[in-house]
Design an enzyme around this catalytic site. Sequence first.
Site, mmCIF file in Angstrom:
data_model
loop_
_atom_site.group_PDB
_atom_site.id
_atom_site.type_symbol
_atom_site.label_atom_id
_atom_site.label_comp_id
_atom_site.label_asym_id
_atom_site.label_seq_id
_atom_site.Cartn_x
_atom_site.Cartn_y
_atom_site.Cartn_z
ATOM 1 N N ARG A 111 0.835 -1.206 0.000
ATOM 2 C CA ARG A 111 0.000 0.000 0.000
ATOM 3 C C ARG A 111 0.865 1.249 0.000
ATOM 4 O O ARG A 111 2.052 1.207 0.283
ATOM 5 C CB ARG A 111 -0.946 0.001 1.191
ATOM 6 C CG ARG A 111 -0.246 0.107 2.534
ATOM 7 C CD ARG A 111 -1.266 0.358 3.625
ATOM 8 N NE ARG A 111 -0.691 0.181 4.948
ATOM 9 C CZ ARG A 111 -1.360 0.348 6.073
ATOM 10 N NH1 ARG A 111 -2.630 0.674 6.042
ATOM 11 N NH2 ARG A 111 -0.782 0.184 7.235
ATOM 12 N N ASN A 149 -4.197 8.776 3.927
ATOM 13 C CA ASN A 149 -4.132 8.043 5.190
ATOM 14 C C ASN A 149 -2.714 8.089 5.713
ATOM 15 O O ASN A 149 -1.768 7.749 4.999
ATOM 16 C CB ASN A 149 -4.520 6.577 5.003
ATOM 17 C CG ASN A 149 -4.694 5.869 6.332
ATOM 18 O OD1 ASN A 149 -5.518 6.291 7.149
ATOM 19 N ND2 ASN A 149 -3.921 4.813 6.562
ATOM 20 N N GLU A 150 -2.556 8.529 6.934
ATOM 21 C CA GLU A 150 -1.245 8.508 7.586
ATOM 22 C C GLU A 150 -0.130 8.881 6.607
ATOM 23 O O GLU A 150 0.751 8.075 6.305
ATOM 24 C CB GLU A 150 -0.968 7.140 8.202
ATOM 25 C CG GLU A 150 -1.885 6.820 9.357
ATOM 26 C CD GLU A 150 -1.502 5.535 10.080
ATOM 27 O OE1 GLU A 150 -0.815 4.695 9.482
ATOM 28 O OE2 GLU A 150 -1.901 5.380 11.243
ATOM 29 N N GLU A 315 -7.757 6.453 15.016
ATOM 30 C CA GLU A 315 -7.555 5.003 15.107
ATOM 31 C C GLU A 315 -6.806 4.661 16.383
ATOM 32 O O GLU A 315 -5.849 5.341 16.749
ATOM 33 C CB GLU A 315 -6.662 4.487 13.969
ATOM 34 C CG GLU A 315 -7.173 4.645 12.576
ATOM 35 C CD GLU A 315 -6.129 4.119 11.565
ATOM 36 O OE1 GLU A 315 -5.260 3.313 11.929
ATOM 37 O OE2 GLU A 315 -6.196 4.563 10.414
ATOM 38 N N TRP A 323 1.446 -5.871 13.554
ATOM 39 C CA TRP A 323 2.712 -5.448 12.938
ATOM 40 C C TRP A 323 3.852 -5.290 13.926
ATOM 41 O O TRP A 323 4.913 -4.822 13.565
ATOM 42 C CB TRP A 323 2.509 -4.158 12.144
ATOM 43 C CG TRP A 323 1.666 -3.123 12.835
ATOM 44 C CD1 TRP A 323 0.322 -2.932 12.675
ATOM 45 C CD2 TRP A 323 2.089 -2.166 13.819
ATOM 46 N NE1 TRP A 323 -0.121 -1.917 13.494
ATOM 47 C CE2 TRP A 323 0.944 -1.421 14.201
ATOM 48 C CE3 TRP A 323 3.305 -1.853 14.415
ATOM 49 C CZ2 TRP A 323 0.984 -0.403 15.146
ATOM 50 C CZ3 TRP A 323 3.346 -0.834 15.364
ATOM 51 C CH2 TRP A 323 2.196 -0.127 15.707
ATOM 52 N N GLU A 363 -3.755 -7.607 7.203
ATOM 53 C CA GLU A 363 -4.126 -7.240 8.567
ATOM 54 C C GLU A 363 -5.236 -8.126 9.122
ATOM 55 O O GLU A 363 -5.998 -7.707 9.989
ATOM 56 C CB GLU A 363 -4.499 -5.756 8.603
ATOM 57 C CG GLU A 363 -3.293 -4.901 8.258
ATOM 58 C CD GLU A 363 -3.538 -3.406 8.316
ATOM 59 O OE1 GLU A 363 -4.662 -2.984 7.984
ATOM 60 O OE2 GLU A 363 -2.608 -2.673 8.666
ATOM 61 N N HIS A 366 -5.369 -8.465 12.818
ATOM 62 C CA HIS A 366 -5.494 -7.224 13.598
ATOM 63 C C HIS A 366 -6.852 -7.228 14.282
ATOM 64 O O HIS A 366 -7.862 -7.575 13.686
ATOM 65 C CB HIS A 366 -5.381 -6.029 12.657
ATOM 66 C CG HIS A 366 -5.100 -4.728 13.341
ATOM 67 N ND1 HIS A 366 -6.030 -4.074 14.123
ATOM 68 C CD2 HIS A 366 -3.991 -3.951 13.354
ATOM 69 C CE1 HIS A 366 -5.498 -2.949 14.577
ATOM 70 N NE2 HIS A 366 -4.261 -2.852 14.133
HETATM 71 C C1 GAL Z 1 -2.690 2.285 10.753
HETATM 72 C C2 GAL Z 1 -3.352 2.393 9.405
HETATM 73 C C3 GAL Z 1 -4.497 1.426 9.259
HETATM 74 C C4 GAL Z 1 -4.091 0.068 9.749
HETATM 75 C C5 GAL Z 1 -3.621 0.182 11.164
HETATM 76 C C6 GAL Z 1 -3.206 -1.134 11.762
HETATM 77 O O1 GAL Z 1 -1.377 2.710 10.713
HETATM 78 O O2 GAL Z 1 -3.837 3.687 9.180
HETATM 79 O O3 GAL Z 1 -4.871 1.372 7.908
HETATM 80 O O4 GAL Z 1 -3.067 -0.417 8.946
HETATM 81 O O5 GAL Z 1 -2.506 1.024 11.228
HETATM 82 O O6 GAL Z 1 -2.698 -0.990 13.069
#
Ligand code: GAL
Length: 686
Positions: A111, A149-150, A315, A323, A363, A366
């Site tokens: 990504r 995003n980020e 988030e 991760w 993910e 997650h």
């Molecule tokens: C963030 C990201 C999300 C997802 C999340 C997982 O950094 O914006 O899309 O990847 O981490 O912890």
Amino acid sequence: MRAWPGDRLLLGGDYNPEQWPEETLDDDVERMREAGVGFATVGVFAWALLEPDPGRYETAWLDRVLDRLHAADVVVDLATATASPPPWFARLHPEAMPVSREGLRLSHGSRQTWCPSSPAFRERSLALVDVLARRYAGHPALGMWHVGNEFGCHNLMCFCDTSAAHFRGWLQGRYGTPGDLAAGLDRLNEAWGTTFWSQRYTSWDDVVPPRLTTAIPNPTAELDWRRFCSDASLEQHLAERDLLHELSPGVPVTTNFMVGFSFEGLDYHRWAPHQDVVSNDHYLAAHLPDAHVELAMSADVTRGHAGGQPWVLMEHSTSAVNWQPVNTAKPPGQMLRDSLAHVARGADAVGFFQWRASRAGAEKYHSALLPHAGTDTRRWREVVELGRVLAACREVAGSRTVADVALVHDYEAMWTTDAASTPSQLHRYRDELRAWYGAAWRAGLGVQGEHPEADLTGYRVVLVPSLHLVSDAGAASIADAAAAGAQVLVTYFSGTVDPGDHIRLGGYPGAFRDLLGVRVEEFAPLLPGAEVGLRTPAGSAVPQLDRARGSVWSEWLRAAPGTDVVADFADGPTAGDPALTRRRVGDGAAWYCATRLAPAGTDAVVGALAEAAGARPVVPGLPAGVDAVRRRGDDGASWVFVLDHTGAGASVPLTGTDLVTGRNCSPGEPLEVAPGGVAVVREAGS
Ligand code: GAL
């Protein structure tokens, strides 16, 4: 501009219905109601579905999602979906794939694989934003726009030729006089100190990003490169934001920051003024024993970026991430505690990645609001409970967290402190920030992150850990705080270089020498594991520092007449020299600490600063590990958040009503916080 989130505390998160069969939408909406979900961030990674082939847009599915969410009273934070272009983008624009420092061109397949300077990316992404903004500007579900995003998370730096040209243009803007590129190049040579190691440039064409090279790269070039990379991503953000403002006026626009324990790519001091609402993503650092303190620092720094106003936790995670080397699960109660720790520090919305745990993809392990195991789970019941608690605490929305202490921090200071050419690689900027923030946290003091050039005069205590690079204006603003009555603490390696990363001559800590009344002749960093002892003279302002320990750093330091030596080095390379000094300034004082103190030492110093400044803990006398934070409304109403991180529970002397349980508390009947529990007390009479 519409306020967001408004007059309630919102629960929500990333919602990716495109990963599921369309029927799942019904179940999602039903469950969202059950949990009290108030907002959903939609479409973050949906570009490949929204534009399956170049220029062919499919939005019908998104129409249905937004309509359903609106019907369920879920406000949508609609993503511009530009975070990750589809595979066809890489086929059509191979030159837009980012190039690593080593010169390797990366491929699509994960990504955020795009070069921030790519004209093709800019064009294609804005075309998508244009379609989305025109289509959804008037949609009743739309509450906020979410750009990308980020930014910088995976593609902060690209070393390709397009980036090199963009970098040169940026440098010409920084050093050039319009129309006189030669004079600009002279200034660049001067700024980068290129006479050193035969680096002098005679043509702009020779100026390239700091690609992989033989030895330590030019530090000012590296600093400018980092500034440029932050600005290059910001250009993309602003291009999208401006289009959204034009086509969707009145709707706030944000992008999610990553103020936390590891990311250091963007200068959020430069980004924050461009956000209609500041939002942040925070994930716990499982390897830190005091991860809850790091969380608190992230939230207090984020609120600083929001100018003290409420902000959005875009988030975090209900439990494990996917991760970290080992992805630990959150024990019962921790999700609620973490969530309220952010709310206590100003978050008016609590978001998660993500709504429904994925079946496939990188993910899939997650955690999420709705776990793989479904709703008959402890996790789901905790989510429902969180929704209930946020609803019960609704009246807190819009109020502001109270802070007596400023934590002065700067990304440029971080970049130059952590550079390869500094005196000690054991000295990391964030460690020093965390050490002093941690002491303030343990003292129960309210803290807010601030830029050095912010107006600091309203704070009682100003902590300035290792502010290696500082502008004259930043140093003046810190001095003004002391003159206005604050107790200011500056620590070692501060004020050493100017914004060009050139040494301020005459003795460290250059920019702060006069304020502090000290002059460092030479740094004396300590080897791994080495420690130095401190001792205090009779009448010391911090007698607890007698036998305190320092590590990482020491200095040959001279105190000017009129500067008190509060403690000196008892042993080590600089034995006999001052280790902690204090100089009275106006109604305040300026303190200097020349070593990395162990926690007992930082606690003693912060205790002394607080006492001298009249800064009181939010709730005095709480057991160690019980966190108390106050928010106050414009009308004077106030709420104290109490979070028990000890696991033992606490009895807290507050008077008012706990919004979490509905119970009253008073001097005769103190608030009883359950082990690991939380309380939000509306203070009586407030
Ligand atoms: C963030 C990201 C999300 C997802 C999340 C997982 O950094 O914006 O899309 O990847 O981490 O912890």
